[in-house]
Scaffold this motif. Structure first.
Motif, PDB file in Angstrom:
ATOM      1  N   GLN A  34     -16.833 -15.261  -6.658  1.00 57.56           N
ATOM      2  CA  GLN A  34     -17.737 -16.085  -7.451  1.00 57.56           C
ATOM      3  C   GLN A  34     -18.735 -16.810  -6.562  1.00 57.56           C
ATOM      4  OE1 GLN A  34     -15.296 -18.648  -9.846  1.00 57.56           O
ATOM      5  NE2 GLN A  34     -14.807 -17.057 -11.345  1.00 57.56           N
ATOM      6  N   ASP A  35     -18.238 -17.309  -5.411  1.00 57.86           N
ATOM      7  CA  ASP A  35     -19.125 -17.996  -4.477  1.00 57.86           C
ATOM      8  C   ASP A  35     -20.189 -17.041  -3.944  1.00 57.86           C
ATOM      9  OD1 ASP A  35     -17.788 -20.321  -4.852  1.00 57.86           O
ATOM     10  OD2 ASP A  35     -16.678 -20.291  -2.953  1.00 57.86           O
ATOM     11  N   GLU A  36     -19.767 -15.812  -3.580  1.00 54.78           N
ATOM     12  CA  GLU A  36     -20.708 -14.825  -3.061  1.00 54.78           C
ATOM     13  C   GLU A  36     -21.745 -14.461  -4.121  1.00 54.78           C
ATOM     14  OE1 GLU A  36     -18.431 -11.536  -1.736  1.00 54.78           O
ATOM     15  OE2 GLU A  36     -17.498 -12.607  -0.054  1.00 54.78           O
ATOM     16  N   SER A  37     -21.290 -14.317  -5.372  1.00 55.69           N
ATOM     17  CA  SER A  37     -22.210 -13.999  -6.462  1.00 55.69           C
ATOM     18  C   SER A  37     -23.200 -15.134  -6.677  1.00 55.69           C
ATOM     19  CB  SER A  37     -21.418 -13.736  -7.743  1.00 55.69           C
ATOM     20  OG  SER A  37     -22.278 -13.474  -8.825  1.00 55.69           O
ATOM     21  N   SER A  38     -22.720 -16.370  -6.549  1.00 51.73           N
ATOM     22  CA  SER A  38     -23.592 -17.530  -6.724  1.00 51.73           C
ATOM     23  C   SER A  38     -24.671 -17.579  -5.645  1.00 51.73           C
ATOM     24  CB  SER A  38     -22.760 -18.812  -6.693  1.00 51.73           C
ATOM     25  OG  SER A  38     -23.585 -19.953  -6.800  1.00 51.73           O
ATOM     26  N   VAL A  39     -24.260 -17.288  -4.407  1.00 45.06           N
ATOM     27  CA  VAL A  39     -25.223 -17.282  -3.298  1.00 45.06           C
ATOM     28  C   VAL A  39     -26.262 -16.183  -3.503  1.00 45.06           C
ATOM     29  CG1 VAL A  39     -25.497 -16.869  -0.829  1.00 45.06           C
ATOM     30  CG2 VAL A  39     -23.630 -18.307  -1.641  1.00 45.06           C
ATOM     31  N   THR A  40     -25.807 -15.000  -3.940  1.00 47.15           N
ATOM     32  CA  THR A  40     -26.742 -13.902  -4.197  1.00 47.15           C
ATOM     33  C   THR A  40     -27.738 -14.275  -5.289  1.00 47.15           C
ATOM     34  OG1 THR A  40     -25.034 -12.292  -3.585  1.00 47.15           O
ATOM     35  CG2 THR A  40     -26.923 -11.462  -4.805  1.00 47.15           C
ATOM     36  N   SER A  41     -27.256 -14.926  -6.331  1.00 49.98           N
ATOM     37  CA  SER A  41     -28.142 -15.366  -7.415  1.00 49.98           C
ATOM     38  C   SER A  41     -29.187 -16.347  -6.902  1.00 49.98           C
ATOM     39  CB  SER A  41     -27.324 -16.009  -8.538  1.00 49.98           C
ATOM     40  OG  SER A  41     -26.449 -15.069  -9.122  1.00 49.98           O
ATOM     41  N   GLU A  42     -28.796 -17.189  -5.962  1.00 49.79           N
ATOM     42  CA  GLU A  42     -29.743 -18.137  -5.389  1.00 49.79           C
ATOM     43  C   GLU A  42     -30.860 -17.406  -4.644  1.00 49.79           C
ATOM     44  OE1 GLU A  42     -27.486 -20.739  -2.936  1.00 49.79           O
ATOM     45  OE2 GLU A  42     -26.422 -21.693  -4.603  1.00 49.79           O
ATOM     46  N   TRP A  43     -30.509 -16.340  -3.908  1.00 54.06           N
ATOM     47  CA  TRP A  43     -31.512 -15.564  -3.187  1.00 54.06           C
ATOM     48  C   TRP A  43     -32.455 -14.858  -4.164  1.00 54.06           C
ATOM     49  CZ3 TRP A  43     -32.895 -16.090   1.613  1.00 54.06           C
ATOM     50  CH2 TRP A  43     -31.981 -16.548   2.573  1.00 54.06           C
ATOM     51  N   ILE A  44     -31.903 -14.343  -5.270  1.00 56.16           N
ATOM     52  CA  ILE A  44     -32.738 -13.683  -6.273  1.00 56.16           C
ATOM     53  C   ILE A  44     -33.722 -14.676  -6.886  1.00 56.16           C
ATOM     54  CG2 ILE A  44     -32.716 -12.533  -8.532  1.00 56.16           C
ATOM     55  CD1 ILE A  44     -30.058 -11.251  -7.747  1.00 56.16           C
ATOM     56  N   THR A  45     -33.224 -15.874  -7.185  1.00 54.15           N
ATOM     57  CA  THR A  45     -34.095 -16.910  -7.745  1.00 54.15           C
ATOM     58  C   THR A  45     -35.209 -17.266  -6.772  1.00 54.15           C
ATOM     59  OG1 THR A  45     -32.257 -17.839  -9.020  1.00 54.15           O
ATOM     60  CG2 THR A  45     -34.175 -19.259  -8.657  1.00 54.15           C
ATOM     61  N   LEU A  46     -34.861 -17.392  -5.499  1.00 56.78           N
ATOM     62  CA  LEU A  46     -35.864 -17.703  -4.481  1.00 56.78           C
ATOM     63  C   LEU A  46     -36.935 -16.622  -4.443  1.00 56.78           C
ATOM     64  CD1 LEU A  46     -36.825 -19.373  -1.980  1.00 56.78           C
ATOM     65  CD2 LEU A  46     -35.391 -17.845  -0.598  1.00 56.78           C
TER      66      LEU A  46
END
Length: 294
Positions: A34-46
């Motif tokens: 879940q943490d890894e998915s959250s970090v990936t989502s942050e990069w996509i948003t950026l």
């Protein structure tokens, strides 16, 4: 026992070996995912928020690198449309060079093979093969010496559609097959109008559109996916445009246009890829002729 006792008397800095540190991250695997998915989502948003500019290029490339694994898994498993892919990763649209980077990671660094081989190696051999074919194919290569680089590229693409004609069930003539790869519209045509062009109504797969003609110094090449409302301007001439179009098919996990399935399969040979389609007898025959051509 004696060795163990000697080791006990040594200072910490004198010991050759040290105990392996025990990880303190004892969280359940699901929480870590879940943490890894959250970090990936942050990069996509950026990546979505940053616009293409010289100041943002390094950040965008870093974001694409960080999200590569998730992106490839999503595209291969969920088979999203091009519109969905570019909605999630819009920088593909205004930074076509990202297609090169993505394809290079997918194909183990084979990014430059088409541009490196097409003009220097493949075109001369194709011309030699065409010269010994039937008259209608041989005549296509006449007066190539006076042509521009883009005209030579187009001539060889037409030759390919004759040597690797559409399959009988594709309902496409050899003469019109090239239009499913590259078609032309008058100078001054707006890019925004390309997806609504009546002549493109039958084009269900991405293709190249040239605004202008091959002799014009102001010609422009656009990748157009009519069904998805996608247009991507491409710089660098026709060879670079064909290269980008082929990479787009692989990055977006798209099927080749049935009218040109053999032509696209031949392009796989230029990229030194394992030929993916089953109906490849004519492609292998042409490859054998090229290997014998001087």
């Amino acid at each position: 026992m004696r060795l163990r006792n000697i080791r006990r008397k040594l200072e910490a800095g004198q010991r050759r070996y040290t105990k392996r540190k025990v990880s303190c991250d004892n969280r359940p695997e699901s929480e870590q995912e879940q943490d890894e998915s959250s970090v990936t989502s942050e990069w996509i948003t950026l990546m979505k928020r940053l616009r293409h500019s010289s100041e943002n290029i390094s950040s965008i490339k870093s974001a694409m690198e960080k999200t590569y694994t998730r992106r490839r898994s999503w595209i291969s498993k969920e088979t999203p449309t091009m519109a969905e892919i570019f909605s999630e990763y819009p920088r593909f649209l205004d930074m076509p060079s990202l297609l090169d980077i993505e394809f290079g990671k997918m194909m183990d660094g084979k990014t430059d093979l088409f541009i490196r081989r097409w003009e220097a190696s493949i075109i001369p051999k194709l011309k030699a093969v065409a010269a010994i074919e039937r008259s209608d194919v041989a005549s296509l290569t006449e007066r190539m010496e006076d042509q521009t680089d883009d005209e030579k590229c187009y001539t060889m693409l037409v030759v390919l559609t004759h040597l690797l004609p559409p399959l009988p069930g594709s309902r496409c003539s050899v003469k019109s097959a090239i239009s499913f790869l590259l078609d032309f519209v008058p100078p001054g045509t707006s890019i925004a109008s390309l997806c609504s062009e009546p002549k493109m109504a039958s084009r269900t797969q991405p293709q190249l559109i040239c605004i202008g003609n091959l002799k014009s110094t102001t010609r422009q090449y656009i990748i157009v996916a009519r069904n998805d409302g996608v247009t991507i301007p491409v710089d660098g001439g026709l060879t670079c445009a064909v290269d980008k179009l082929f990479k787009l098919y692989w990055v977006c996990n798209l099927s080749y246009p049935p009218q040109l399935s053999s032509v696209f399969t031949f392009l796989e040979y230029i990229y030194e890829m394992t030929i993916s389609t089953k109906r490849r007898a004519k492609v292998l025959e042409l490859i054998s002729k090229l290997q014998l051509a001087q």
